[in-house]
Design an enzyme around this catalytic site. Structure first.
Site, PDB file in Angstrom:
ATOM      1  N   GLY A 170      30.722  43.118  50.065  1.00  0.00           N
ATOM      2  CA  GLY A 170      31.251  41.921  49.759  1.00  0.00           C
ATOM      3  C   GLY A 170      31.949  40.748  51.038  1.00  0.00           C
ATOM      4  N   LYS A 216      52.788  44.876  46.546  1.00  0.00           N
ATOM      5  CA  LYS A 216      52.084  43.544  46.944  1.00  0.00           C
ATOM      6  C   LYS A 216      51.754  43.285  45.773  1.00  0.00           C
ATOM      7  CE  LYS A 216      48.925  40.405  48.104  1.00  0.00           C
ATOM      8  NZ  LYS A 216      47.597  40.772  48.599  1.00  0.00           N
TER       9      LYS A 216
HETATM   10  N1  LIG Z   1      41.529  36.024  49.464  1.00  0.00           N
HETATM   11  C1  LIG Z   1      42.818  36.550  50.143  1.00  0.00           C
HETATM   12  O1  LIG Z   1      43.891  35.555  50.082  1.00  0.00           O
HETATM   13  C2  LIG Z   1      43.682  37.601  49.767  1.00  0.00           C
HETATM   14  C3  LIG Z   1      43.267  38.373  48.541  1.00  0.00           C
HETATM   15  N2  LIG Z   1      43.305  39.824  47.722  1.00  0.00           N
HETATM   16  C4  LIG Z   1      42.495  40.937  47.099  1.00  0.00           C
HETATM   17  O2  LIG Z   1      41.534  40.761  47.740  1.00  0.00           O
HETATM   18  C5  LIG Z   1      39.723  41.418  46.816  1.00  0.00           C
HETATM   19  C6  LIG Z   1      38.451  40.122  47.626  1.00  0.00           C
HETATM   20  O3  LIG Z   1      39.781  38.987  47.542  1.00  0.00           O
HETATM   21  P1  LIG Z   1      38.690  37.343  48.174  1.00  0.00           P
HETATM   22  O4  LIG Z   1      38.104  38.057  49.661  1.00  0.00           O
HETATM   23  O5  LIG Z   1      39.598  36.179  48.241  1.00  0.00           O
HETATM   24  O6  LIG Z   1      37.725  37.158  47.211  1.00  0.00           O
HETATM   25  P2  LIG Z   1      35.815  36.307  47.734  1.00  0.00           P
HETATM   26  O7  LIG Z   1      35.541  35.927  46.790  1.00  0.00           O
HETATM   27  O8  LIG Z   1      36.694  35.308  48.854  1.00  0.00           O
HETATM   28  O9  LIG Z   1      34.986  37.165  48.773  1.00  0.00           O
HETATM   29  C7  LIG Z   1      34.078  37.697  47.482  1.00  0.00           C
HETATM   30  C8  LIG Z   1      32.814  37.785  48.323  1.00  0.00           C
HETATM   31  O10 LIG Z   1      31.870  38.994  47.810  1.00  0.00           O
HETATM   32  C9  LIG Z   1      30.654  38.436  47.543  1.00  0.00           C
HETATM   33  N3  LIG Z   1      30.067  39.628  46.126  1.00  0.00           N
HETATM   34  C10 LIG Z   1      30.784  39.454  45.222  1.00  0.00           C
HETATM   35  N4  LIG Z   1      29.651  40.299  44.206  1.00  0.00           N
HETATM   36  C11 LIG Z   1      28.712  40.844  45.489  1.00  0.00           C
HETATM   37  C12 LIG Z   1      27.967  42.107  44.693  1.00  0.00           C
HETATM   38  N5  LIG Z   1      27.694  42.801  43.997  1.00  0.00           N
HETATM   39  N6  LIG Z   1      27.056  42.115  46.260  1.00  0.00           N
HETATM   40  C13 LIG Z   1      27.911  41.555  47.685  1.00  0.00           C
HETATM   41  N7  LIG Z   1      28.485  40.415  47.999  1.00  0.00           N
HETATM   42  C14 LIG Z   1      29.261  40.467  46.278  1.00  0.00           C
HETATM   43  C15 LIG Z   1      30.898  37.221  47.001  1.00  0.00           C
HETATM   44  O11 LIG Z   1      30.386  36.497  47.200  1.00  0.00           O
HETATM   45  P3  LIG Z   1      29.156  35.000  46.135  1.00  0.00           P
HETATM   46  O12 LIG Z   1      30.784  34.035  46.523  1.00  0.00           O
HETATM   47  O13 LIG Z   1      28.150  35.000  46.412  1.00  0.00           O
HETATM   48  O14 LIG Z   1      29.909  35.446  44.822  1.00  0.00           O
HETATM   49  C16 LIG Z   1      32.210  36.759  47.809  1.00  0.00           C
HETATM   50  O15 LIG Z   1      31.354  36.779  49.154  1.00  0.00           O
HETATM   51  C17 LIG Z   1      40.678  40.063  45.555  1.00  0.00           C
HETATM   52  O16 LIG Z   1      40.782  41.684  44.963  1.00  0.00           O
HETATM   53  C18 LIG Z   1      41.662  39.616  46.022  1.00  0.00           C
HETATM   54  O17 LIG Z   1      42.493  39.708  44.544  1.00  0.00           O
HETATM   55  C19 LIG Z   1      44.266  39.867  48.676  1.00  0.00           C
HETATM   56  C20 LIG Z   1      45.032  40.074  49.872  1.00  0.00           C
HETATM   57  C21 LIG Z   1      45.249  38.186  49.641  1.00  0.00           C
HETATM   58  C1  LIG Z   2      48.944  34.998  47.935  1.00  0.00           C
HETATM   59  C2  LIG Z   2      48.281  36.821  48.476  1.00  0.00           C
HETATM   60  C3  LIG Z   2      48.376  36.475  50.058  1.00  0.00           C
HETATM   61  C4  LIG Z   2      49.559  37.560  48.391  1.00  0.00           C
HETATM   62  O1  LIG Z   2      49.912  37.791  47.166  1.00  0.00           O
HETATM   63  C5  LIG Z   2      47.092  36.953  47.978  1.00  0.00           C
HETATM   64  O2  LIG Z   2      46.946  38.105  47.267  1.00  0.00           O
HETATM   65  C6  LIG Z   2      46.497  35.975  47.016  1.00  0.00           C
HETATM   66  O3  LIG Z   2      45.843  35.493  47.565  1.00  0.00           O
HETATM   67  O4  LIG Z   2      45.562  37.068  45.861  1.00  0.00           O
END
Ligand SMILES: NC(=O)C1=CN([C@@H]2O[C@H](COP(=O)(O)OP(=O)(O)OC[C@H]3O[C@@H](n4cnc5c(N)ncnc54)[C@H](OP(=O)(O)O)[C@@H]3O)[C@@H](O)[C@H]2O)C=CC1
Ligand SMILES: CC(C)(CO)C(=O)C(=O)O
Length: 329
Positions: free
Chosen positions: A7, A205
């Site tokens: 991902g 967190k």
């Molecule tokens: N964004 C942030 O600032 C933060 C996020 N988080 C946490 O981190 C985790 C990830 O979030 P985030 O990065 O924002 O998510 P995103 O939606 O940005 O990224 C997830 C990625 O995983 C891909 N994906 C989903 N299913 C599959 C699969 N079966 N095979 C391959 N790729 C796959 C998606 O593809 P597609 O686009 O095609 O769906 C996408 O590219 C979550 O739990 C979130 O709560 C924690 C801190 C901060």
């Molecule tokens: C907002 C933040 C960076 C921290 O709570 C986060 O975890 C999210 O975007 O999912």
């Protein structure tokens, strides 16, 4: 060290950029437009300290990549079941799988000891697919502080300063594999520690998510703008205090003050990932981050009226948009 990121969205893209910078033999399991972009142009991670460029091997099928020294799953929680079923070919007999995500993870009560050992977390793993396919023995917990979004496939913008990653074995051991993975991230410029108490880190967190996720989903604004108004900040403070009481009821008191938690969010012009999902039409992590906490609160008789109100309103917004992950399937 051979590492595969599963991902490559906001967080996975950022972590991939760090690992590539640190010199690991990196591959990513991706799909759709993100896979095409990485194959064509590689990954670009825009940070306050400069741009990280990476050209990982990218594939849509795990069999193309083969067994790894470590796997780091960075999808949203509702995708964990499908990921768990797909990553078998990446796993050798001892390959650790780090799950870097927000929320109470599927393995929370595994390798935990005590009367709750082995309890499942249905909000994170509704059909038990992750538990059954990956299993708790090889899991490493991951808590990420980094505010990221992907303005286009393969491009990640990090809006927070001072990102950090905390890894931890469910049983608190400082295992060689967790230490090796942490070293690989540190070599790429991302502070990364191995905690002996990953569950307290998870709750710490989660206090941020509990307070900024539902509120920003309702305001539809980034955290800095949202927390400028005193009544909003007061509600968020109450949520953090309720969350602290729930964490303490599960034996994980979170150090520090509620004010410090809100200040962490209020300084960043970032839309929480759950709001990003609403705006992008992606399934929202309502159950794995929020409903699970309300259930745990009810089980221990901890009152959480503000959290309940805000989560209920956010769930309504998710449902109205057809993006309530567990109901959207
Ligand atoms: N964004 C942030 O600032 C933060 C996020 N988080 C946490 O981190 C985790 C990830 O979030 P985030 O990065 O924002 O998510 P995103 O939606 O940005 O990224 C997830 C990625 O995983 C891909 N994906 C989903 N299913 C599959 C699969 N079966 N095979 C391959 N790729 C796959 C998606 O593809 P597609 O686009 O095609 O769906 C996408 O590219 C979550 O739990 C979130 O709560 C924690 C801190 C901060
Ligand atoms: C907002 C933040 C960076 C921290 O709570 C986060 O975890 C999210 O975007 O999912």
């Amino acid at each position: 060290m051979k590492v595969c990121i599963v991902g490559a969205g906001a967080i996975g893209g950022h972590l991939a950029g760090r690992l590539a910078q640190g010199g690991v033999e990196l591959s990513v399991l991706a799909r759709g437009a993100t896979l095409e972009a990485i194959r064509a142009r590689g990954l670009r991670v825009l940070t306050a300290d400069g741009v990280l460029e990476a050209r990982p091997r990218a594939a849509s099928e795990a069999a193309e990549l083969g067994p790894q020294d470590a796997v780091v799953v960075c999808t949203k929680v509702p995708a964990h079941g499908a990921v768990a079923r797909a990553i078998g070919p990446l796993l050798g007999p001892d390959t650790p799988v780090a799950f870097v995500a927000n929320g109470i993870p599927w393995w929370y009560f595994a390798r935990h000891g005590g009367p709750e050992e082995g309890r499942r977390v249905p909000e994170a793993d509704p059909d038990g697919a992750v538990w059954d396919s990956v299993g708790p023995d090889r899991v490493v917990g991951g808590v990420i502080y980094s505010a990221c979004h992907a303005p286009e496939p393969g491009v990640i913008e990090v809006t927070s300063r001072g990102s950090k990653l905390i890894l931890g074995e469910p049983d608190g051991r400082r295992s060689d594999c967790a230490i090796a993975l942490a070293s690989a991230f540190k070599a790429g410029g991302l502070p990364c520690s191995v905690s002996a108490d990953i569950r307290t880190e998870i709750w710490a967190k989660l206090l941020n998510n509990l307070s900024n996720g539902p509120i920003c989903t309702l305001t539809r604004r980034h955290m800095q703008d949202t927390f400028r108004d005193a009544p909003v900040r007061a509600a968020a403070l109450q949520v953090v205090r309720e969350g602290m009481a729930i964490a303490a009821a599960y034996g994980r008191p979170v150090p520090g003050t509620a004010e410090e938690r809100i200040d962490l969010s209020a300084g960043i012009p970032h839309k929480p990932s759950i709001l990003q999902d609403l705006e992008a039409g992606r399934p929202m992590e309502v159950d794995a981050l929020f409903q699970v906490v309300l259930r745990l609160a009810r089980e221990r008789g901890v009152p959480a009226p503000m959290l309940e109100l805000l989560v209920t309103m956010m769930a309504q917004a998710a449902e109205a948009a057809g993006l309530y992950a567990s109901r959207a399937g």
